[in-house]
Design a protein around this motif. Structure first.
Motif, PDB file in Angstrom:
ATOM      1  N   GLY A  35       0.595  -1.075  -0.085  1.00  0.00           N
ATOM      2  CA  GLY A  35       0.085   0.109  -0.132  1.00  0.00           C
ATOM      3  C   GLY A  35       0.978   1.262   0.084  1.00  0.00           C
ATOM      4  O   GLY A  35       0.529   2.185  -0.726  1.00  0.00           O
ATOM      5  N   ILE A  36       2.097   1.096   0.690  1.00  0.00           N
ATOM      6  CA  ILE A  36       2.897   2.521   0.684  1.00  0.00           C
ATOM      7  C   ILE A  36       3.411   2.758  -0.747  1.00  0.00           C
ATOM      8  O   ILE A  36       3.602   3.872  -0.908  1.00  0.00           O
ATOM      9  CB  ILE A  36       4.056   2.194   1.813  1.00  0.00           C
ATOM     10  CG1 ILE A  36       3.484   2.272   3.229  1.00  0.00           C
ATOM     11  CG2 ILE A  36       5.213   3.324   1.561  1.00  0.00           C
ATOM     12  CD1 ILE A  36       2.833   3.374   3.574  1.00  0.00           C
ATOM     13  N   ALA A  37       3.912   1.512  -1.266  1.00  0.00           N
ATOM     14  CA  ALA A  37       4.234   1.555  -2.813  1.00  0.00           C
ATOM     15  C   ALA A  37       3.629   2.244  -3.508  1.00  0.00           C
ATOM     16  O   ALA A  37       3.606   2.898  -4.515  1.00  0.00           O
ATOM     17  CB  ALA A  37       4.919   0.411  -3.065  1.00  0.00           C
ATOM     18  N   ALA A  38       2.051   1.636  -3.444  1.00  0.00           N
ATOM     19  CA  ALA A  38       1.119   2.093  -4.507  1.00  0.00           C
ATOM     20  C   ALA A  38       0.934   3.727  -4.108  1.00  0.00           C
ATOM     21  O   ALA A  38       0.766   4.266  -5.091  1.00  0.00           O
ATOM     22  CB  ALA A  38      -0.179   1.566  -4.234  1.00  0.00           C
ATOM     23  N   TRP A  39       0.579   4.032  -2.882  1.00  0.00           N
ATOM     24  CA  TRP A  39       0.608   5.475  -2.575  1.00  0.00           C
ATOM     25  C   TRP A  39       1.624   6.396  -2.975  1.00  0.00           C
ATOM     26  O   TRP A  39       1.459   7.647  -3.761  1.00  0.00           O
ATOM     27  CB  TRP A  39       0.635   5.593  -1.084  1.00  0.00           C
ATOM     28  CG  TRP A  39       0.443   6.928  -0.408  1.00  0.00           C
ATOM     29  CD1 TRP A  39       1.015   7.257   0.947  1.00  0.00           C
ATOM     30  CD2 TRP A  39      -0.347   8.189  -0.829  1.00  0.00           C
ATOM     31  NE1 TRP A  39       0.576   8.504   1.249  1.00  0.00           N
ATOM     32  CE2 TRP A  39      -0.238   9.017   0.300  1.00  0.00           C
ATOM     33  CE3 TRP A  39      -1.021   8.251  -1.953  1.00  0.00           C
ATOM     34  CZ2 TRP A  39      -0.540  10.269   0.244  1.00  0.00           C
ATOM     35  CZ3 TRP A  39      -1.542   9.483  -1.956  1.00  0.00           C
ATOM     36  CH2 TRP A  39      -1.603  10.447  -0.842  1.00  0.00           C
ATOM     37  N   GLY A  40       2.925   5.841  -2.859  1.00  0.00           N
ATOM     38  CA  GLY A  40       4.101   6.639  -3.627  1.00  0.00           C
ATOM     39  C   GLY A  40       4.083   6.884  -5.030  1.00  0.00           C
ATOM     40  O   GLY A  40       4.358   7.533  -5.665  1.00  0.00           O
ATOM     41  N   LEU A  41       3.574   5.608  -5.783  1.00  0.00           N
ATOM     42  CA  LEU A  41       3.512   5.616  -7.022  1.00  0.00           C
ATOM     43  C   LEU A  41       2.424   6.676  -7.672  1.00  0.00           C
ATOM     44  O   LEU A  41       2.424   7.414  -8.494  1.00  0.00           O
ATOM     45  CB  LEU A  41       2.777   4.259  -7.587  1.00  0.00           C
ATOM     46  CG  LEU A  41       2.556   4.212  -9.218  1.00  0.00           C
ATOM     47  CD1 LEU A  41       3.957   4.080  -9.986  1.00  0.00           C
ATOM     48  CD2 LEU A  41       1.769   2.980  -9.565  1.00  0.00           C
ATOM     49  N   VAL A  42       1.107   6.974  -6.912  1.00  0.00           N
ATOM     50  CA  VAL A  42       0.299   8.153  -7.123  1.00  0.00           C
ATOM     51  C   VAL A  42       0.889   9.418  -7.073  1.00  0.00           C
ATOM     52  O   VAL A  42       0.642  10.352  -7.896  1.00  0.00           O
ATOM     53  CB  VAL A  42      -0.925   7.895  -6.317  1.00  0.00           C
ATOM     54  CG1 VAL A  42      -1.829   9.072  -6.527  1.00  0.00           C
ATOM     55  CG2 VAL A  42      -1.918   6.549  -6.521  1.00  0.00           C
ATOM     56  N   VAL A  43       1.763   9.450  -5.920  1.00  0.00           N
ATOM     57  CA  VAL A  43       2.484  10.665  -5.628  1.00  0.00           C
ATOM     58  C   VAL A  43       3.305  11.182  -6.782  1.00  0.00           C
ATOM     59  O   VAL A  43       3.534  12.178  -7.205  1.00  0.00           O
ATOM     60  CB  VAL A  43       2.957  10.952  -4.408  1.00  0.00           C
ATOM     61  CG1 VAL A  43       3.664  12.187  -4.031  1.00  0.00           C
ATOM     62  CG2 VAL A  43       1.936  10.716  -3.189  1.00  0.00           C
ATOM     63  N   GLY A  44       4.192  10.020  -7.240  1.00  0.00           N
ATOM     64  CA  GLY A  44       5.157  10.255  -8.408  1.00  0.00           C
ATOM     65  C   GLY A  44       4.695  10.671  -9.610  1.00  0.00           C
ATOM     66  O   GLY A  44       5.185  11.584 -10.208  1.00  0.00           O
ATOM     67  N   LEU A  58      12.376  13.878  -8.397  1.00  0.00           N
ATOM     68  CA  LEU A  58      13.016  13.100  -7.344  1.00  0.00           C
ATOM     69  C   LEU A  58      13.694  13.798  -6.180  1.00  0.00           C
ATOM     70  O   LEU A  58      13.645  13.093  -5.166  1.00  0.00           O
ATOM     71  CB  LEU A  58      14.409  12.717  -8.426  1.00  0.00           C
ATOM     72  CG  LEU A  58      13.991  11.459  -9.255  1.00  0.00           C
ATOM     73  CD1 LEU A  58      15.327  11.479 -10.301  1.00  0.00           C
ATOM     74  CD2 LEU A  58      13.766  10.459  -9.019  1.00  0.00           C
ATOM     75  N   GLY A  59      13.863  15.127  -6.492  1.00  0.00           N
ATOM     76  CA  GLY A  59      14.567  15.725  -5.194  1.00  0.00           C
ATOM     77  C   GLY A  59      13.238  16.113  -4.308  1.00  0.00           C
ATOM     78  O   GLY A  59      13.541  15.820  -3.043  1.00  0.00           O
ATOM     79  N   MET A  60      12.053  16.257  -4.788  1.00  0.00           N
ATOM     80  CA  MET A  60      10.964  16.395  -3.873  1.00  0.00           C
ATOM     81  C   MET A  60      10.656  14.898  -3.005  1.00  0.00           C
ATOM     82  O   MET A  60      10.504  15.033  -1.573  1.00  0.00           O
ATOM     83  CB  MET A  60       9.687  16.881  -4.479  1.00  0.00           C
ATOM     84  CG  MET A  60       8.756  17.324  -3.554  1.00  0.00           C
ATOM     85  SD  MET A  60       7.108  17.951  -4.481  1.00  0.00           S
ATOM     86  CE  MET A  60       6.358  18.986  -3.348  1.00  0.00           C
ATOM     87  N   THR A  61      10.740  13.955  -3.742  1.00  0.00           N
ATOM     88  CA  THR A  61      10.257  12.693  -2.858  1.00  0.00           C
ATOM     89  C   THR A  61      11.402  12.259  -1.952  1.00  0.00           C
ATOM     90  O   THR A  61      11.105  11.677  -0.889  1.00  0.00           O
ATOM     91  CB  THR A  61       9.881  11.433  -3.813  1.00  0.00           C
ATOM     92  OG1 THR A  61       9.465  10.421  -3.389  1.00  0.00           O
ATOM     93  CG2 THR A  61      11.254  11.041  -4.875  1.00  0.00           C
ATOM     94  N   LEU A  62      12.619  12.558  -2.425  1.00  0.00           N
ATOM     95  CA  LEU A  62      13.893  12.202  -1.429  1.00  0.00           C
ATOM     96  C   LEU A  62      13.910  13.048  -0.206  1.00  0.00           C
ATOM     97  O   LEU A  62      14.393  12.413   0.628  1.00  0.00           O
ATOM     98  CB  LEU A  62      14.909  11.989  -2.205  1.00  0.00           C
ATOM     99  CG  LEU A  62      15.256  10.821  -3.197  1.00  0.00           C
ATOM    100  CD1 LEU A  62      16.458  11.039  -4.320  1.00  0.00           C
ATOM    101  CD2 LEU A  62      15.308   9.539  -2.470  1.00  0.00           C
ATOM    102  N   LEU A  63      13.755  14.365  -0.599  1.00  0.00           N
ATOM    103  CA  LEU A  63      14.024  15.371   0.648  1.00  0.00           C
ATOM    104  C   LEU A  63      12.587  15.432   1.414  1.00  0.00           C
ATOM    105  O   LEU A  63      13.039  15.646   2.758  1.00  0.00           O
ATOM    106  CB  LEU A  63      14.381  16.870   0.050  1.00  0.00           C
ATOM    107  CG  LEU A  63      15.580  16.862  -0.612  1.00  0.00           C
ATOM    108  CD1 LEU A  63      15.994  18.236  -1.463  1.00  0.00           C
ATOM    109  CD2 LEU A  63      16.741  16.320   0.332  1.00  0.00           C
ATOM    110  N   VAL A  64      11.415  15.471   0.740  1.00  0.00           N
ATOM    111  CA  VAL A  64      10.257  15.877   1.740  1.00  0.00           C
ATOM    112  C   VAL A  64       9.686  14.622   2.159  1.00  0.00           C
ATOM    113  O   VAL A  64       9.483  14.527   3.607  1.00  0.00           O
ATOM    114  CB  VAL A  64       9.225  16.563   0.911  1.00  0.00           C
ATOM    115  CG1 VAL A  64       7.989  16.792   1.685  1.00  0.00           C
ATOM    116  CG2 VAL A  64       9.875  17.711   0.073  1.00  0.00           C
ATOM    117  N   PHE A  65       9.639  13.552   1.763  1.00  0.00           N
ATOM    118  CA  PHE A  65       9.046  12.344   2.165  1.00  0.00           C
ATOM    119  C   PHE A  65       7.634  12.327   2.894  1.00  0.00           C
ATOM    120  O   PHE A  65       7.817  12.177   4.114  1.00  0.00           O
ATOM    121  CB  PHE A  65      10.183  11.281   2.962  1.00  0.00           C
ATOM    122  CG  PHE A  65       9.502  10.163   3.456  1.00  0.00           C
ATOM    123  CD1 PHE A  65       9.064   9.327   2.537  1.00  0.00           C
ATOM    124  CD2 PHE A  65      10.054   9.727   4.771  1.00  0.00           C
ATOM    125  CE1 PHE A  65       8.667   8.060   2.837  1.00  0.00           C
ATOM    126  CE2 PHE A  65       9.569   8.592   5.081  1.00  0.00           C
ATOM    127  CZ  PHE A  65       9.008   7.664   4.370  1.00  0.00           C
TER     128      PHE A  65
END
Length: 248
Positions: A35-44, A58-65
């Motif tokens: 579920g976490i991976a699917a949620w991340g997919l949507v945000v990506g 990429l910077g946003m997902t790695l820094l903000v999380f």
């Protein structure tokens, strides 16, 4: 050959790196990783559809999380809202992590601040909840830190794998779907887990109503208003229900 036992305080330190505890934490959190991976997919996908370049996403997902804060800020970025509005919105959306930090602090106050900072970065809603279920007592316990890492590190990896996949696959989503499609999926992912009781349901309903009514405000300020009013509503309803329960 010395046979002196290890000092008692060293033997009972909660941050002993216990492989068994790490594996136990991993097994506990394993069912949530998909579920976490699917949620991340949507945000990506949402980040790319909002107009961010691949390096920016990429910077946003790695820094903000922080998926909900990322999604809340995207419409504001698209609308060229002032930076303070973007930061204020993200701050309000993530206020729950202040509560999480306060709950975890007594367990790990003895750790160096850098280590506590790193743990705070990789923490998530589900990982904190699962940890507190396993260790409700604040007293030191062997393997406590390893158990937390077994929950948090795989959770972070699952999110990043899903989010990075979404970033690179975002271009494959039909253009006519746009950010609205990803945003709709994301809002569902945000709101459904929040509806855990009557107070939360009221907060979500009020927030949704305010968001629709205030959609015309500049800089997407209606979103910020919806989050704030929804949170206040949920807190008032919860407090009212608690008082009613306490009546004879």
């Amino acid at each position: 050959m010395s046979t002196q036992p290890a000092p008692a305080d060293q033997a009972t330190r909660p941050d002993d790196h216990d492989d068994v505890a790490w594996r136990e934490g991993f097994k506990t959190g394993l069912p949530t990783l998909f579920g976490i991976a699917a949620w991340g997919l949507v945000v990506g996908i949402a980040m790319v559809k909002a107009g961010l370049s691949i390096p920016q996403a990429l910077g946003m997902t790695l820094l903000v999380f922080a998926g909900s804060a990322q999604l809340a800020s995207l419409p504001l970025i698209v609308a060229s809202a002032p930076v303070w509005v973007i930061f204020a919105t993200a701050l309000v959306v993530n206020l729950r992590f202040v509560i999480f930090s306060a709950l975890l602090a007594p367990h790990f106050a003895h750790l160096p601040w850098r280590q506590r900072f790193a743990l705070g970065y990789v923490s998530g809603d589900m990982t904190v909840a699962l940890f507190l279920q396993r260790f409700p007592d604040e007293r030191p316990a062997p393997g406590k830190l390893s158990y937390l890492k077994g929950l948090m590190y795989p959770n972070w990896v699952a999110w990043q794998v899903g989010s990075i996949a979404g970033i690179f696959l975002g271009s494959a989503v039909p253009p006519q779907w746009g950010l609205g499609f990803a945003g709709t999926l994301a809002i569902i992912c945000i709101t459904v887990p929040l509806i855990v009781n009557k107070a939360a349901l009221c907060g979500v309903l009020v927030a949704g109503t305010v968001a629709v009514l205030a959609a015309g405000l500049p800089y997407k300020l209606g979103l910020l208003a919806a989050v704030v009013i929804g949170m206040i509503t949920a807190m008032v309803v919860e407090e009212t229900l608690e008082k009613l329960k306490g009546r004879p």
